[in-house]
Design an enzyme around this catalytic site. Structure first.
Site, PDB file in Angstrom:
ATOM      1  N   LYS A 208       0.803  -1.214  -0.024  1.00 53.97           N
ATOM      2  CA  LYS A 208       0.049  -0.059  -0.007  1.00 53.97           C
ATOM      3  C   LYS A 208       0.969   1.208   0.068  1.00 53.97           C
ATOM      4  O   LYS A 208       0.665   2.246  -0.819  1.00 53.97           O
ATOM      5  CB  LYS A 208      -0.918  -0.103   1.124  1.00 53.97           C
ATOM      6  CG  LYS A 208      -1.888   1.260   1.477  1.00 53.97           C
ATOM      7  CD  LYS A 208      -2.776   1.592   0.579  1.00 53.97           C
ATOM      8  CE  LYS A 208      -3.485   2.919   0.898  1.00 53.97           C
ATOM      9  NZ  LYS A 208      -4.886   3.175  -0.115  1.00 53.97           N
ATOM     10  N   CYS A 262      -4.571  10.265   2.255  1.00 58.23           N
ATOM     11  CA  CYS A 262      -3.707   9.294   1.527  1.00 58.23           C
ATOM     12  C   CYS A 262      -2.217   9.766   1.167  1.00 58.23           C
ATOM     13  O   CYS A 262      -1.328   9.762   1.899  1.00 58.23           O
ATOM     14  CB  CYS A 262      -4.339   8.486   0.671  1.00 58.23           C
ATOM     15  SG  CYS A 262      -5.850   7.615   1.178  1.00 58.23           S
TER      16      CYS A 262
END
Ligand SMILES: NC(=O)c1ccc[n+]([C@@H]2O[C@H](COP(=O)([O-])OP(=O)(O)OC[C@H]3O[C@@H](n4cnc5c(N)ncnc54)[C@H](O)[C@@H]3O)[C@@H](O)[C@H]2O)c1
Length: 428
Positions: A208, A262
């Site tokens: 990720k 993010c």
């Protein structure tokens, strides 16, 4: 199988609705009482996610979805616990574990033998095993023996959740082989997408972060190309499109800046992880700096055309960090407001997802596109759908001289047809 989803935000609520749509009993947990009450009435508090309202209503009516603030009790009654609360950094890039640690302490209080705990919240490499497992073991249960533990990154985006849940493969990395197997089995039942097991929770955590750092660096390169094109009088969008005609080139587009939970956050996780083992992620650091500097660069584009900002009325279109999403975390629009105000401009913000009070809370004046009656310049900061059909005749009537397209989405010729100067980021 009973599933508990902790954190019913832009990501957690669609996940809860998705699991319920597969016929599983889902209990959603949130600290926000209004969110819990709304869901129990069958009403989604998130209005911008296509299809979510209908799915929440159907799941509640069928008795498959309920919500509570009592997380301990919900965990006690669940076979699977999915954690999807925010983990963010402060202005200096330090990680603030407050929420995720306290959620984990709460889960430990209700944890049952043989259950599966999944972290979907993006974590630094090693945190599932070294930080979360010891907290969960305060339950008296042993990780990998009495309960299973998995990290499975959430790689969807708000606004396109159900599409991404169908199409983006789900990575699953457990604390041991059996945990991975349990995680793969769970996601195989609740998702339609491909489920990919990886060798460990560390591999899933790193996957990720690599993805996000790569994207941040890609945007930073585009932003540097934009600065070069601006100085050379070239059009960066035309050139990137031409470069990307080679399938090996996948350059993203430059813009006013990068915001949200993010992209501006996760590089800091990996930068710290690397520093801990003596590696300097210099490219990731530089990319963060370049992207954080883009609001200032955008203001400099406007300054070249407008001259002084003193007493000039400037309208920013969009407060959200991304189009059609009600989220301001690290939004470039906030930096734009600060920069423009510091330069002496009167700053107005329009964003129909936010109330007058919410916009004023960021230090700008509220605009409903009717006020103010006179304007000197407009900066498009967010790619909201509604800005695709802006009325440039009206903007011209208000006195707008310059339109800065911070997302490079507006048709230059249309703007110029009204005698307004068009400037994009890297489109001089
Ligand atoms: N937003 C995205 O596009 C996106 C994309 C991929 C992954 N993620 C991951 O999802 C996480 C959550 O993002 P989001 O956009 O849903 O955030 P959000 O702010 O919309 O929602 C977070 C929810 O958690 C709740 N919460 C906070 N503390 C809690 C606690 N102690 N117990 C229970 N609930 C609590 C909040 O009330 C809120 O409803 C991110 O931090 C990230 O790790 C987000």
């Amino acid at each position: 199988m009973r599933v508990c989803v902790i954190g019913l935000g832009k990501i957690g609520l669609p996940l809860a609705a998705q699991y319920a749509s597969k016929g599983f009993q889902v209990i959603g947990c949130d600290v926000n009482k209004d969110v819990v009450e709304s869901i129990n009435r069958g009403v989604s508090h998130i209005k911008e996610e296509p299809g979510l309202g209908e799915k929440v209503k159907a799941a509640v009516v069928m008795g498959l979805l309920s919500a509570t603030t009592d997380t301990v009790e919900a965990v006690k009654r669940s076979d699977v616990v999915v954690i999807i609360v925010p983990l963010v950094v402060d202005k200096k890039g330090n990680i603030d574990y407050c929420i995720v640690d306290s959620v984990t302490e709460t889960v430990a209080k209700g944890l049952q033998k043989n259950s599966l705990v999944v972290y979907e919240t993006t974590l630094p490499v090693g945190d599932t095993r070294n930080r979360m497992a010891p907290i969960l073991e305060k339950s008296g249960l042993k990780v990998g023996i009495d309960f299973h533990l998995v990290f499975s990154p959430e790689r969807v985006s708000s606004g396109v959740m159900f599409d991404y849940l169908r199409n983006i493969p789900k990575l699953v990395g457990g604390i041991n082989e059996e945990s991975t197997r349990r995680g793969v089995e769970f996601y195989g039942k609740v998702l339609d997408s491909k489920v990919i097991p990886v060798s460990s929770c560390e591999a899933a955590e790193a996957a990720k972060l690599f993805d996000m750092v790569y994207r941040d660096i890609n945007i930073a390169v585009a932003n540097e190309f934009a600065q070069f094109c601006d100085a050379r009088g070239l059009d960066v969008v035309e050139i990137i499109e031409a470069a990307n005609s080679n399938p090996f080139s996948r350059i993203l587009l430059p813009g006013v800046g990068v915001g949200g939970h993010c992209a501006p956050v996760y590089p800091h996780f990996l930068i710290k992880n690397a520093a801990d083992v003596g590696i300097d992620l210099s490219i990731a650091k530089k990319a963060r700096k370049i992207n954080d500097g883009m609001p200032k660069f955008t203001v400099s584009i406007l300054k070249k055309e407008l001259g002084s900002f003193k007493k000039k009325n400037v309208l920013i279109l969009g407060l959200a960090y991304r189009g059609n999403v009600k989220e301001t975390f690290m939004s470039p629009a906030i930096a734009l407001i600060k920069n423009l105000k510091k330069s002496g401009a009167n700053v107005f913000v329009h964003d129909s997802l936010f109330s007058k009070e919410e916009i004023e809370g960021f230090g700008a004046m509220f605009s409903d596109l009717q006020n103010p009656s006179s304007l000197d310049a407009v900066v498009l900061a967010t790619n909201h759908r509604e800005y695709r059909d802006l009325d440039f005749a009206e903007l011209k009537d208000k006195g707008v001289k310059v339109f800065v397209d911070g997302r490079n989405v507006v048709n230059k010729e249309v703007v110029e047809k009204y005698g307004i100067i068009y400037r994009g980021v890297g489109r001089s």
